[in-house]
Design a protein around this motif. Structure first.
Motif, PDB file in Angstrom:
ATOM      1  N   VAL A 190      75.699  69.729 -77.195  1.00  0.00           N
ATOM      2  CA  VAL A 190      77.116  69.849 -77.536  1.00  0.00           C
ATOM      3  C   VAL A 190      77.780  70.745 -76.499  1.00  0.00           C
ATOM      4  O   VAL A 190      77.445  71.917 -76.378  1.00  0.00           O
ATOM      5  CB  VAL A 190      77.294  70.428 -78.953  1.00  0.00           C
ATOM      6  CG1 VAL A 190      78.776  70.640 -79.258  1.00  0.00           C
ATOM      7  CG2 VAL A 190      76.663  69.519 -79.997  1.00  0.00           C
ATOM      8  N   VAL A 191      78.710  70.174 -75.734  1.00  0.00           N
ATOM      9  CA  VAL A 191      79.383  70.938 -74.681  1.00  0.00           C
ATOM     10  C   VAL A 191      80.826  71.279 -75.038  1.00  0.00           C
ATOM     11  O   VAL A 191      81.451  72.101 -74.365  1.00  0.00           O
ATOM     12  CB  VAL A 191      79.329  70.211 -73.317  1.00  0.00           C
ATOM     13  CG1 VAL A 191      77.890  70.116 -72.821  1.00  0.00           C
ATOM     14  CG2 VAL A 191      79.975  68.840 -73.390  1.00  0.00           C
ATOM     15  N   ALA A 192      81.343  70.665 -76.100  1.00  0.00           N
ATOM     16  CA  ALA A 192      82.713  70.959 -76.531  1.00  0.00           C
ATOM     17  C   ALA A 192      82.923  70.465 -77.957  1.00  0.00           C
ATOM     18  O   ALA A 192      82.236  69.558 -78.415  1.00  0.00           O
ATOM     19  CB  ALA A 192      83.725  70.297 -75.608  1.00  0.00           C
ATOM     20  N   HIS A 193      83.887  71.087 -78.626  1.00  0.00           N
ATOM     21  CA  HIS A 193      84.349  70.646 -79.941  1.00  0.00           C
ATOM     22  C   HIS A 193      85.810  70.272 -79.786  1.00  0.00           C
ATOM     23  O   HIS A 193      86.512  70.835 -78.932  1.00  0.00           O
ATOM     24  CB  HIS A 193      84.218  71.763 -80.975  1.00  0.00           C
ATOM     25  CG  HIS A 193      82.813  72.200 -81.180  1.00  0.00           C
ATOM     26  ND1 HIS A 193      82.252  73.228 -80.460  1.00  0.00           N
ATOM     27  CD2 HIS A 193      81.844  71.729 -81.986  1.00  0.00           C
ATOM     28  CE1 HIS A 193      80.993  73.383 -80.838  1.00  0.00           C
ATOM     29  NE2 HIS A 193      80.719  72.478 -81.766  1.00  0.00           N
ATOM     30  N   GLY A 194      86.261  69.342 -80.609  1.00  0.00           N
ATOM     31  CA  GLY A 194      87.649  68.948 -80.455  1.00  0.00           C
ATOM     32  C   GLY A 194      88.260  68.335 -81.684  1.00  0.00           C
ATOM     33  O   GLY A 194      87.602  68.145 -82.702  1.00  0.00           O
ATOM     34  N   GLY A 235      97.385  60.564 -81.004  1.00  0.00           N
ATOM     35  CA  GLY A 235      96.497  60.136 -79.927  1.00  0.00           C
ATOM     36  C   GLY A 235      96.147  61.225 -78.936  1.00  0.00           C
ATOM     37  O   GLY A 235      95.300  61.019 -78.069  1.00  0.00           O
ATOM     38  N   THR A 236      96.797  62.380 -79.024  1.00  0.00           N
ATOM     39  CA  THR A 236      96.446  63.491 -78.141  1.00  0.00           C
ATOM     40  C   THR A 236      95.179  64.160 -78.651  1.00  0.00           C
ATOM     41  O   THR A 236      94.767  63.958 -79.798  1.00  0.00           O
ATOM     42  CB  THR A 236      97.590  64.522 -78.029  1.00  0.00           C
ATOM     43  OG1 THR A 236      97.845  65.075 -79.319  1.00  0.00           O
ATOM     44  CG2 THR A 236      98.846  63.891 -77.463  1.00  0.00           C
ATOM     45  N   ALA A 237      94.548  64.951 -77.799  1.00  0.00           N
ATOM     46  CA  ALA A 237      93.302  65.611 -78.169  1.00  0.00           C
ATOM     47  C   ALA A 237      93.295  67.057 -77.699  1.00  0.00           C
ATOM     48  O   ALA A 237      93.807  67.366 -76.625  1.00  0.00           O
ATOM     49  CB  ALA A 237      92.113  64.869 -77.565  1.00  0.00           C
ATOM     50  N   SER A 238      92.714  67.916 -78.519  1.00  0.00           N
ATOM     51  CA  SER A 238      92.468  69.307 -78.158  1.00  0.00           C
ATOM     52  C   SER A 238      90.963  69.456 -78.012  1.00  0.00           C
ATOM     53  O   SER A 238      90.215  69.048 -78.900  1.00  0.00           O
ATOM     54  CB  SER A 238      92.953  70.262 -79.251  1.00  0.00           C
ATOM     55  OG  SER A 238      94.299  70.051 -79.545  1.00  0.00           O
ATOM     56  N   VAL A 239      90.531  70.038 -76.904  1.00  0.00           N
ATOM     57  CA  VAL A 239      89.098  70.196 -76.641  1.00  0.00           C
ATOM     58  C   VAL A 239      88.798  71.665 -76.361  1.00  0.00           C
ATOM     59  O   VAL A 239      89.432  72.279 -75.505  1.00  0.00           O
ATOM     60  CB  VAL A 239      88.658  69.326 -75.445  1.00  0.00           C
ATOM     61  CG1 VAL A 239      87.178  69.523 -75.148  1.00  0.00           C
ATOM     62  CG2 VAL A 239      88.949  67.858 -75.710  1.00  0.00           C
ATOM     63  N   ARG A 240      87.843  72.228 -77.084  1.00  0.00           N
ATOM     64  CA  ARG A 240      87.406  73.612 -76.889  1.00  0.00           C
ATOM     65  C   ARG A 240      86.003  73.565 -76.291  1.00  0.00           C
ATOM     66  O   ARG A 240      85.044  73.145 -76.919  1.00  0.00           O
ATOM     67  CB  ARG A 240      87.379  74.347 -78.221  1.00  0.00           C
ATOM     68  CG  ARG A 240      86.703  75.697 -78.176  1.00  0.00           C
ATOM     69  CD  ARG A 240      87.688  76.790 -77.983  1.00  0.00           C
ATOM     70  NE  ARG A 240      87.009  78.081 -78.087  1.00  0.00           N
ATOM     71  CZ  ARG A 240      87.371  79.125 -77.403  1.00  0.00           C
ATOM     72  NH1 ARG A 240      88.392  79.052 -76.580  1.00  0.00           N
ATOM     73  NH2 ARG A 240      86.747  80.257 -77.531  1.00  0.00           N
ATOM     74  N   PRO A 253      84.390  79.979 -72.493  1.00  0.00           N
ATOM     75  CA  PRO A 253      85.045  78.890 -73.224  1.00  0.00           C
ATOM     76  C   PRO A 253      86.538  78.821 -72.931  1.00  0.00           C
ATOM     77  O   PRO A 253      87.168  79.813 -72.572  1.00  0.00           O
ATOM     78  CB  PRO A 253      84.788  79.241 -74.691  1.00  0.00           C
ATOM     79  CG  PRO A 253      84.518  80.698 -74.706  1.00  0.00           C
ATOM     80  CD  PRO A 253      83.912  81.031 -73.364  1.00  0.00           C
ATOM     81  N   SER A 254      87.068  77.624 -73.074  1.00  0.00           N
ATOM     82  CA  SER A 254      88.499  77.411 -72.876  1.00  0.00           C
ATOM     83  C   SER A 254      88.954  76.260 -73.764  1.00  0.00           C
ATOM     84  O   SER A 254      88.149  75.499 -74.279  1.00  0.00           O
ATOM     85  CB  SER A 254      88.792  77.086 -71.407  1.00  0.00           C
ATOM     86  OG  SER A 254      88.154  75.882 -71.037  1.00  0.00           O
TER      87      SER A 254
END
Length: 79
Positions: A27-31, A37-42, A48-49
């Motif tokens: 797992v390299v990111a959660h989102g 349709g937009t996405a937020s990726v942590r 982290p960013s």
């Protein structure tokens, strides 16, 4: 007053092979995929960013590592 139904879909990015040798596997990111349709990726890791994308396809085009990273939606996870 009726509240609108807002369904945001949580997901994570699962990297099966690290072609760069830098970002690692697993797992390299959660989102969250938002209803528009937009996405937020942590991103995970030591620095982290959070990044906001116009679409999840745009995020995968940049960070998909040629198909070695896939989206796993939390509501579709198989045990």
């Amino acid at each position: 007053m009726t509240r609108p139904e807002i369904i945001a879909r949580p997901f994570w990015l699962q990297r099966d092979h690290d072609v760069s040798g830098v970002s690692g596997t697993g797992v390299v990111a959660h989102g969250v995929l938002w209803p528009d349709g937009t996405a937020s990726v942590r991103w995970t890791g030591p620095r982290p960013s959070v990044v906001f994308w116009d679409s999840i396809a745009d995020a995968l085009a940049v960070h998909g590592h040629g198909g070695h990273t896939r989206i796993v939606y939390a509501d579709e996870e198989q045990p």
